[in-house]
Write an enzyme that holds these catalytic residues in place. Structure first.
Site: not given
Ligand code: G3P
Length: 222
Positions: A87
């Protein structure tokens, strides 16, 4: 649409996997830190454990922000298991690194994507996945799902091979809307995945069936 779980928590990954519908896992440095995983050896062991639970693509994020650092880290991450996807953040050196990984047959997930322009660059560089963060866009008053719809249109017209991996999912309706908008993958927290199960009419209907099945058994016994 493939289902990924967005967590580094092994118990949650096992629970989602037990449903039989899990296709992969995404993690990020915040999710890994939440699990208290520290030091390269423990971090690599943790990714290995995830790979042993789920036979699908597992995203592991680089921490470096310069090209050389990302390549060195990504090579080590990719060597942990054949299913590791490196990633990489959507920055200038990240685009260069994605191109390098793509040329060297290492799968990538371009993360922190918030616009179609960024997603076009990721696809041009050969990213396996692009991760638009729809919840974070919604949080700031932008329209996360509109981005998924636009990306689906652009990628289809341009015949890009990169898969749209909808990320930053906040609730059940995000998952449904991503499926409708043509996302190839949706990565969600466990609560949102389990939320898809719920409907009060299912609960009420099942209760009635259970009650009536008792009457049925009484009738058989009488
Ligand atoms: O993994 C990346 C993403 O899904 C992060 O989500 O909830 O931290 O905005 P969030």
């Amino acid at each position: 649409m493939k289902f990924f779980i967005d967590t580094a928590n092994l118990a949650q990954i096992r629970e989602a996997h037990s449903l039989g519908i899990l296709d992969g896992v995404t993690t990020n440095p915040s999710l890994m830190a939440k699990e208290g995983v520290k030091g390269e050896r423990n971090i690599f062991d943790h990714y290995k454990k995830i790979c042993e639970i789920v036979d699908g693509d597992i995203s592991a994020e680089v921490i470096s922000t310069d090209f050389e650092g990302m390549i060195a880290e990504g090579k080590k991450l990719a060597a942990i298991h054949k299913n590791i996807v490196v990633k990489v953040p959507m920055i200038k050196d990240g685009v260069k690194a994605i191109k390098w990984f793509s040329d060297n047959n290492i799968k990538t997930n371009c993360t922190l994507v918030f616009s179609s322009g960024q997603a076009i660059l990721a696809a041009k560089a050969g990213a396996t996945y692009v991760s638009p963060f729809i919840g974070r866009l919604d949080d700031t008053g932008w329209d996360g799902l509109a981005l998924i719809r636009e990306l689906h249109q652009i990628y289809t017209i341009q015949n890009f091979n990169t898969q749209i991996l909808a990320a930053s999912i906040r609730h059940v309706n995000h998952i449904i809307a991503c499926a409708s908008a043509g996302a190839h993958v949706c990565t969600s927290p466990l609560d949102s995945i389990l939320g898809l199960l719920k409907h009060p009419l299912t609960d009420a209907g099942l209760l009635k069936f259970i009650e009536d099945s008792k009457k049925m058994q009484e009738a058989v016994l009488a």
